[in-house]
Design a protein around this motif. Structure first.
Motif, PDB file in Angstrom:
ATOM      1  N   ARG A  35       0.815  -1.207   0.000  1.00 55.23           N
ATOM      2  CA  ARG A  35       0.000   0.000   0.000  1.00 55.23           C
ATOM      3  C   ARG A  35       0.857   1.269   0.000  1.00 55.23           C
ATOM      4  O   ARG A  35       0.431   2.310  -0.508  1.00 55.23           O
ATOM      5  CB  ARG A  35      -0.911   0.010   1.229  1.00 55.23           C
ATOM      6  CG  ARG A  35      -2.021  -1.037   1.164  1.00 55.23           C
ATOM      7  CD  ARG A  35      -2.970  -0.905   2.330  1.00 55.23           C
ATOM      8  NE  ARG A  35      -4.045  -1.878   2.249  1.00 55.23           N
ATOM      9  CZ  ARG A  35      -5.019  -1.986   3.145  1.00 55.23           C
ATOM     10  NH1 ARG A  35      -5.031  -1.177   4.203  1.00 55.23           N
ATOM     11  NH2 ARG A  35      -5.963  -2.901   2.994  1.00 55.23           N
ATOM     12  N   GLY A  36       2.043   1.177   0.590  1.00 53.53           N
ATOM     13  CA  GLY A  36       2.920   2.348   0.581  1.00 53.53           C
ATOM     14  C   GLY A  36       3.291   2.762  -0.824  1.00 53.53           C
ATOM     15  O   GLY A  36       3.320   3.951  -1.145  1.00 53.53           O
ATOM     16  N   GLN A  81       1.520   2.104  -3.553  1.00 56.36           N
ATOM     17  CA  GLN A  81       0.316   2.620  -4.200  1.00 56.36           C
ATOM     18  C   GLN A  81       0.014   4.050  -3.743  1.00 56.36           C
ATOM     19  O   GLN A  81      -0.332   4.917  -4.554  1.00 56.36           O
ATOM     20  CB  GLN A  81      -0.858   1.694  -3.875  1.00 56.36           C
ATOM     21  CG  GLN A  81      -0.672   0.286  -4.417  1.00 56.36           C
ATOM     22  CD  GLN A  81      -1.632  -0.721  -3.794  1.00 56.36           C
ATOM     23  OE1 GLN A  81      -2.410  -0.375  -2.901  1.00 56.36           O
ATOM     24  NE2 GLN A  81      -1.567  -1.963  -4.246  1.00 56.36           N
ATOM     25  N   THR A  82       0.183   4.304  -2.449  1.00 54.17           N
ATOM     26  CA  THR A  82      -0.054   5.652  -1.920  1.00 54.17           C
ATOM     27  C   THR A  82       0.945   6.650  -2.494  1.00 54.17           C
ATOM     28  O   THR A  82       0.587   7.775  -2.866  1.00 54.17           O
ATOM     29  CB  THR A  82       0.051   5.653  -0.384  1.00 54.17           C
ATOM     30  OG1 THR A  82      -0.899   4.732   0.146  1.00 54.17           O
ATOM     31  CG2 THR A  82      -0.218   7.048   0.183  1.00 54.17           C
ATOM     32  N   VAL A  84       0.004   7.568  -6.030  1.00 53.87           N
ATOM     33  CA  VAL A  84      -1.158   8.467  -6.055  1.00 53.87           C
ATOM     34  C   VAL A  84      -0.747   9.890  -5.680  1.00 53.87           C
ATOM     35  O   VAL A  84      -1.129  10.864  -6.358  1.00 53.87           O
ATOM     36  CB  VAL A  84      -2.254   7.950  -5.107  1.00 53.87           C
ATOM     37  CG1 VAL A  84      -3.350   9.001  -4.940  1.00 53.87           C
ATOM     38  CG2 VAL A  84      -2.853   6.648  -5.637  1.00 53.87           C
ATOM     39  N   LEU A  85       0.035  10.034  -4.620  1.00 54.71           N
ATOM     40  CA  LEU A  85       0.449  11.363  -4.172  1.00 54.71           C
ATOM     41  C   LEU A  85       1.342  12.043  -5.209  1.00 54.71           C
ATOM     42  O   LEU A  85       1.236  13.256  -5.441  1.00 54.71           O
ATOM     43  CB  LEU A  85       1.183  11.264  -2.832  1.00 54.71           C
ATOM     44  CG  LEU A  85       0.326  10.861  -1.631  1.00 54.71           C
ATOM     45  CD1 LEU A  85       1.193  10.703  -0.392  1.00 54.71           C
ATOM     46  CD2 LEU A  85      -0.775  11.891  -1.388  1.00 54.71           C
TER      47      LEU A  85
END
Length: 364
Positions: A43-44, A46-47, A50-51
């Motif tokens: 998830r890191g 993916q985050t 996105v950011l």
């Protein structure tokens, strides 16, 4: 991104040694399949993606096709190319991280957390040095303005990208001396009274491998820098190059390389690792700290809220990646000199900033 960093730079067995040894034993490295699986599903990562692209979208929305920066070296590039450059640079950063892992995969890695004090003391020292660094940055902004110069940060105006009005020799001297005294000498003297050079990441534990890293990383990054920037040291005459190269090295080594090495990668990095217990967090904090020390660049525009937002975003775009890679080099070697020589002093500064020094000092 987090999984890549974790697999790439985790010090071998650093939490498994009961005697807090500075050298740990290597385990079996993860398989390529397991690494790719972790990367895709983390998830890191993916985050972070996105950011990153959210920031690009904000830039496109705010800039209206024009960036308000004083960067002659890239001003002629299309807006789309200038916006794409940070992403391309981040890709190169991850390639360099992978190369670093390959070059250090057979060495024993330092337990950097053992070089920091216990967590409570590490937290207190970290907060103290960050407050000190913020005050030092504010002092540089004020000093530059008081002397009629542009605000001082970790780079003097014109660094890497050039500027429409080059700094005067006195401006460069004052900037370099201020940064050296405030961000390198004073912190080093204070912490050296309490910690050894080994604990400050200033001693090599494997000179051969460190030298190999310096040579290979420097060669790769030099090729990239020379390909990216048309106005580089190769455009100078032989006489200009002979004079400007050592002068550029000395000025930037004093003004930004030593301050970066001592403040962030000698003092803060082991404390980040001790407090977080996470290599990923340490690398990210190293990148963010490096960007924060460049928050007011010579090319920045602070004449409107829109320009302020664009300037701050591009500071993050430009410096988080290199700051993360400097963290990787230091965590893999325990030697902050590796990044200082292999990924800072020469490339980019000597290779790209020598023409600026030629112009400032009128070298013919």
């Amino acid at each position: 991104m987090a999984a890549v960093l974790d697999a790439t730079i985790r010090p071998y067995g650093e939490s498994r040694l009961p005697h807090r040894s500075l050298i740990a034993q290597p385990p079996v490295p993860p398989s390529l399949g397991s690494l790719l699986h972790a990367v895709v599903h983390h998830r890191g990562l993916q985050t972070a993606i996105v950011l990153w692209f959210a920031a690009i979208a904000i830039v496109v929305a705010l800039a209206h096709g024009v960036l308000p920066f004083d960067r002659p070296a890239v001003a002629r590039l299309p807006f789309s190319a200038q916006v794409a450059m940070p992403t391309l640079g981040m890709i190169e950063i991850f390639m360099l991280m992978g190369l670093t892992y390959v070059l250090t995969r057979n060495r024993r890695l330092p337990d950097m957390a053992a070089r920091a004090p216990e967590r409570h003391t590490a937290l207190r020292e970290t907060v103290g040095i960050l407050v000190y660094a913020a005050l030092g940055q504010a002092g540089g902004w004020g000093l530059g303005a008081a002397l009629g110069y542009r605000p001082f940060s970790f780079h003097v105006a014109g660094t890497v990208y050039g500027c429409l009005v080059p700094p005067a020799p006195a401006e460069i001297y004052t900037w370099a001396l201020y940064n050296f005294l405030v961000f390198a000498l004073a912190p080093y003297v204070y912490f050296r009274r309490r910690y050894s050079n080994m604990q400050l990441n200033l001693v090599s534990t494997n000179r051969g491998n460190d030298a190999l890293l310096v040579v290979v990383i420097l060669a790769v990054e030099s090729a990239v820098e020379l390909a990216m920037f048309d106005n580089n040291i190769l455009t100078l005459t032989w006489r200009q190059g002979v004079i400007a190269a050592p002068l550029t090295f000395l000025i930037f080594f004093v003004g930004t390389v030593l301050p970066t090495m001592v403040l962030i990668y000698g003092i803060l990095l082991p404390r980040y690792l001790k407090m977080t217990g996470s290599v990923i967090s340490t690398v990210l904090l190293g990148g963010l700290t490096y960007a924060a020390m460049h928050i007011v660049e010579g090319w920045s525009a602070f004449d409107s809220p829109r320009h302020v937002a664009l300037s701050l975003i591009f500071v993050l775009f430009q410096y988080v990646g290199p700051g993360m890679f400097k963290s990787v080099l230091t965590l893999r070697t325990g030697n902050a000199w590796v990044h200082a020589v292999g990924y800072h002093a020469v490339a980019p500064h000597v290779l790209v900033d020598a023409p600026l020094i030629v112009k400032v000092f009128g070298i013919t």
